[in-house]
Write an enzyme that holds these catalytic residues in place. Structure first.
Site, PDB file in Angstrom:
ATOM      1  N   ASP A 245      22.891 111.931 -17.204  1.00  0.00           N
ATOM      2  CA  ASP A 245      21.673 110.931 -17.272  1.00  0.00           C
ATOM      3  C   ASP A 245      21.845 109.750 -16.636  1.00  0.00           C
ATOM      4  OD1 ASP A 245      21.147 113.324 -18.690  1.00  0.00           O
ATOM      5  OD2 ASP A 245      19.962 112.296 -19.978  1.00  0.00           O
TER       6      ASP A 245
ATOM      7  N   LYS B 282      13.594 112.222 -15.680  1.00  0.00           N
ATOM      8  CA  LYS B 282      13.365 111.561 -17.272  1.00  0.00           C
ATOM      9  C   LYS B 282      12.839 110.320 -17.206  1.00  0.00           C
ATOM     10  CE  LYS B 282      16.903 110.533 -20.851  1.00  0.00           C
ATOM     11  NZ  LYS B 282      17.995 110.274 -21.052  1.00  0.00           N
TER      12      LYS B 282
ATOM     13  N   LYS C 242      12.154 115.692 -18.276  1.00  0.00           N
ATOM     14  CA  LYS C 242      12.689 115.207 -19.795  1.00  0.00           C
ATOM     15  C   LYS C 242      11.903 113.792 -20.162  1.00  0.00           C
ATOM     16  CE  LYS C 242      16.801 113.785 -22.315  1.00  0.00           C
ATOM     17  NZ  LYS C 242      18.037 113.565 -22.351  1.00  0.00           N
TER      18      LYS C 242
END
Lengths: 312, 474
Positions: free
Chosen positions: A149, A212, A248
């Site tokens: 991430d 995300k 996400k």
């Protein structure tokens, strides 16, 4: 379209004109749409399915300075058996930790099928040199992380230096090797919905596997309208390029109700093709216990107290 | 597929009586006409038997209103406001009951009656309650006088909301009313009568007479009615205008529409798609200001239509009492026949018809959301009001052409403009011959905002400060 999209990133000028040429987002309309979808009434069998699906989508996360190997091990145990008293509860999708704790997580999760995700690239601010970011990424991958991430350089993005952001994502993606790359836009700092859409496209064009919302360190984090806009972006990106990207939302999703609203959003925006842990994740730490509590309530008709669920 | 399990709102919250009388002088009374049945359009089940008011019953109602006018108009505005505030609060308290009854009788989804109709109904009473003691500051003179007895005839598409639009300003200004709800949707008005009693409203201030066209005609033509307010079809509006001409009665008419919803290439497309859906599929398209003509800039027509079709695939049609239903039932067999006739005409004229795959319930009156592309200005579906979930799509190339096409209609109730360019919105708003021009939204209502039309869409304004004028002697 695919060939011309390759040219989009040939200079900052072409990149900027492409991103600024994307259809705008009307804030009032987007907020209203998200609010309307939030009123969907999900009950009985649909709710039971949604709870299990949400559990399977959870990225169980701990991103504190005070994290210890012991804490990570405990969390991994919970990821595999969220409710020790009920083996029918599915496993979560992944655990998400800082790079120096990846090895512990990999060890604890061996053979479980639960993925290990790690935040790299000078999380959460992203303010460091590209060398440091790629090195950190490579270390996390070498330690066994399945997913990275990364945070984007919001300073460069807000300054209009889209090329810098693009090149960083490309470089990190290269450093990831086989690991999946989730690109954190930190939408709370991007401030406008137009920026959220542009950053989403930028991350997808540069090769991100997931987009995300947030690090969880900045408010507002994963709001419904921002998730809506990102879902629209992945839907349109698939239609344009044929490549599917996951979404996400992370940060601030604490209750089953919040999670179910997210699933409704996915279902009615990007479509059922995204209703899988492969394409949609929920970045959360406190959500899981609420999901477990609601699950038990549906099975027994009664709420158990918080002491009936583990704290890890 | 994520199947949403049914989430029906309970109908036990409302107690439907087997038969209803008229509400005259604060009492429920039998009608002398032949009673009729009101049905649930989603199932064709008979909900109740309702009295028909004969000419004689209408006369009694008007006399009751006349008698009450003396005391009601003499009451200080602040006293009238207390009654209106009380009614508004009771509506809020009983909103679930009212919403369920509205959905049962009308066929509209509970999501809309609960989230749109009822909040607006209460808001209109609150808003006009606020005006009751401030009429001297409304811009119509220091001490404007009420007109007397208002005869009000309302349609079936928003039964309770139209009642609020009519009754709230009338009472705030000191008038008394005789209201006739539509024959297919009388039940919420009769429940409102009960609320008037609960609020201790003086007898005769509000009277409700039920029945069909003849009852409406008797009310409109009654010599002791001072003001006529009508919302409904242009055809009936014409008859009313003819029949009251020269009588000295004041008249406001809110009639049909064929609104243009204009989307420019620089619009926020995802929100424009939502706006188009809300513009034409809200309340099954039973909206006089519905955005039934989509005018889309040619450069984005394909892209926008693809998005629109995909979005229509997610609309949920079915049981109006299910909280997840987006599109409910068509209000009556007659209306369904009219929608079918006009849609068939669209096909015959050569337009392309499209509906998403969707199964219709076996019982009740249903029509799938429908889009016509390749529509020309001369097609009937581009000119006549369908009053159903049917959208005609036309294209344009320049802003001037958009204005020209939008205004090329006998109607002029509303319009929508979708663009990110502020100067264009203002330019369009000044050119469009429509009572309401929404920018980057559609079908939004607010008690503070005046509403009404140009040309065959009627005359007069309801809502806002402007709405007071229709009920004051100015």
């Amino acid at each position: 379209m695919t060939t011309s999209l390759a040219d989009v990133a040939s200079s900052n000028v072409t990149l900027r004109s492409f991103l600024q040429g994307l259809p705008g987002v009307d804030r009032v309309g987007a907020d209203q749409r998200a609010a309307m979808l939030g009123t969907r009434s999900i009950k009985t069998t649909a709710k039971a399915e949604a709870i299990d699906l949400a559990i399977r989508m959870v990225d169980l996360t701990t991103l504190e300075g005070a994290d210890t190997p012991g804490k990570v091990r405990a969390m991994c145990a919970k990821a595999v058996h969220p409710d020790p008293g009920d083996p029918s509860v599915p496993k979560v999708a992944a655990v998400c930790v800082y790079p120096d704790l990846v090895a512990q997580a990999v060890d604890a999760l061996k053979g479980s099928g639960v993925k290990v995700a790690s935040v790299a690239t000078s999380f959460p601010s992203g303010r460091s040199s590209l060398d440091i970011k790629t090195t950190e990424t490579a270390l996390a991958v070498a330690a066994g992380a399945d997913e990275i991430d990364m945070v984007i350089d919001r300073g460069a993005f807000l300054a209009g230096d889209y090329m810098k952001v693009f090149e960083e994502i490309v470089a990190i993606k290269a450093a990831c090797g086989d690991a999946h790359l989730k690109v954190i836009l930190e939408t709370g700092e991007l401030s406008t919905y137009d920026n959220v859409r542009r950053a989403s496209w930028l991350a997808m064009l540069a090769g991100g596997d997931f987009i995300k919302t947030s690090t969880g360190k900045v408010q507002p984090a994963a709001t419904l309208p921002v998730t809506l806009i990102m879902l629209e972006a992945v839907r349109d990106f698939l239609a344009t390029t044929g490549r599917k990207v996951g979404v996400k939302p992370a940060g601030g999703i604490r209750t089953t109700k919040d999670a179910v609203k997210m699933l409704v959003l996915v279902n009615e925006t990007a479509g059922e093709g995204w209703l899988s842990p492969d394409w949609f994740r929920l970045g959360a730490s406190s959500l899981l216990n609420d999901l477990l509590m609601q699950r038990q309530k549906m099975a027994t008709g009664r709420y158990a107290g918080p002491d009936y669920f583990t704290l890890d | 597929m994520f199947e949403y399990a049914p989430a029906p709102e309970s109908r036990d919250v409302v107690d439907i009586q087997p038969s209803y009388g008229l509400f005259i002088d604060g009492e429920f009374a039998d009608g002398t006409g032949k009673s009729f049945k009101t049905i649930n359009p989603a199932s064709e089940e008979v909900l109740a038997e309702v009295a028909t008011a004969s000419e004689e019953d209408v006369d009694r109602a008007v006399q009751a209103a006349r008698k009450a006018f003396g005391t009601w108009s003499a009451m200080p505005g602040s006293e009238r406001a207390k009654y209106l505030f009380r009614i508004a609060r009771i509506i809020q308290e009983r909103s679930r009951e009212l919403a369920v009854l509205e959905s049962l009788d009308n066929g509209k989804p509970i999501r809309e009656s609960r989230d749109v109709d009822l909040p607006l109904v209460a808001a209109h009473f609150f808003y006009y309650a606020g005006w009751a003691d401030k009429l001297g500051y409304a811009g119509y003179g220091a001490d404007p006088r009420p007109l007397g007895v208002a005869g009000q005839v309302i349609p079936w598409n928003f039964p309770l909301l139209m009642l609020a639009w009519k009754i709230a300003p009338a009472l705030a200004c000191g008038n008394t009313v005789v209201l006739k709800p539509a024959e297919t949707t009388p039940l919420t008005a009769l429940l409102f009568a009960e609320i008037c009693r609960q609020a201790d409203l003086p007898p005769g201030v509000v009277n409700i007479v039920t029945g069909a066209g003849e009852t409406g005609a008797a009310l409109v033509n009654h010599p002791d009615v001072n003001k006529v307010a009508f919302t409904g079809s242009t055809e009936v509006g014409r008859q009313i205008a003819r029949s009251v001409a020269g009588s000295g009665k004041k008249v406001t008419l809110e009639l049909g529409g064929k609104a243009a919803n204009i989307v420019f290439e620089d619009a926020a497309l995802d929100q424009a798609v939502e706006g188009i859906v809300n513009g034409i599929f809200f309340n099954q398209g039973h909206v006089c200001c519905a955005g039934s003509r989509l005018l889309v800039q040619e450069s984005i027509a394909t892209e926008l239509l693809d998005s629109l079709k995909r979005r229509l695939g997610t609309l949920r049609l079915g049981d109006p009492l299910d909280k997840n239903t987006d599109i409910g039932a068509i209000n009556s067999a007659a209306q369904l026949a009219k929608i079918r006739e006009l849609s068939d005409a669209g096909e015959l004229e050569g337009a392309d018809r499209w509906s998403p795959a969707c199964s219709l319930p076996d019982k009740g009156f249903w029509f799938p959301p429908t889009i016509f592309t390749g529509v020309a200005q001369s097609h009937r579906i581009a000119r006549e009001e369908v009053f159903g979930p049917v959208l005609s799509v036309l294209t344009f190339r320049t802003p001037d052409e958009a204005v020209e096409k939008a205004n090329n209609t006998p109607f002029g109730l509303s319009a929508g403009v979708w663009t990110e360019k502020g100067s264009r919105i203002l330019w369009m708003a000044s050119k469009l011959r429509a009572g309401v021009v929404w920018s980057n939204t559609f079908n939004r209502f607010d008690p503070t905002s005046p509403f009404g039309g140009y040309k065959e869409s009627g005359y007069g304004r309801e809502g806002g400060r402007h709405g007071l004028e229709a009920y004051l002697d100015v």
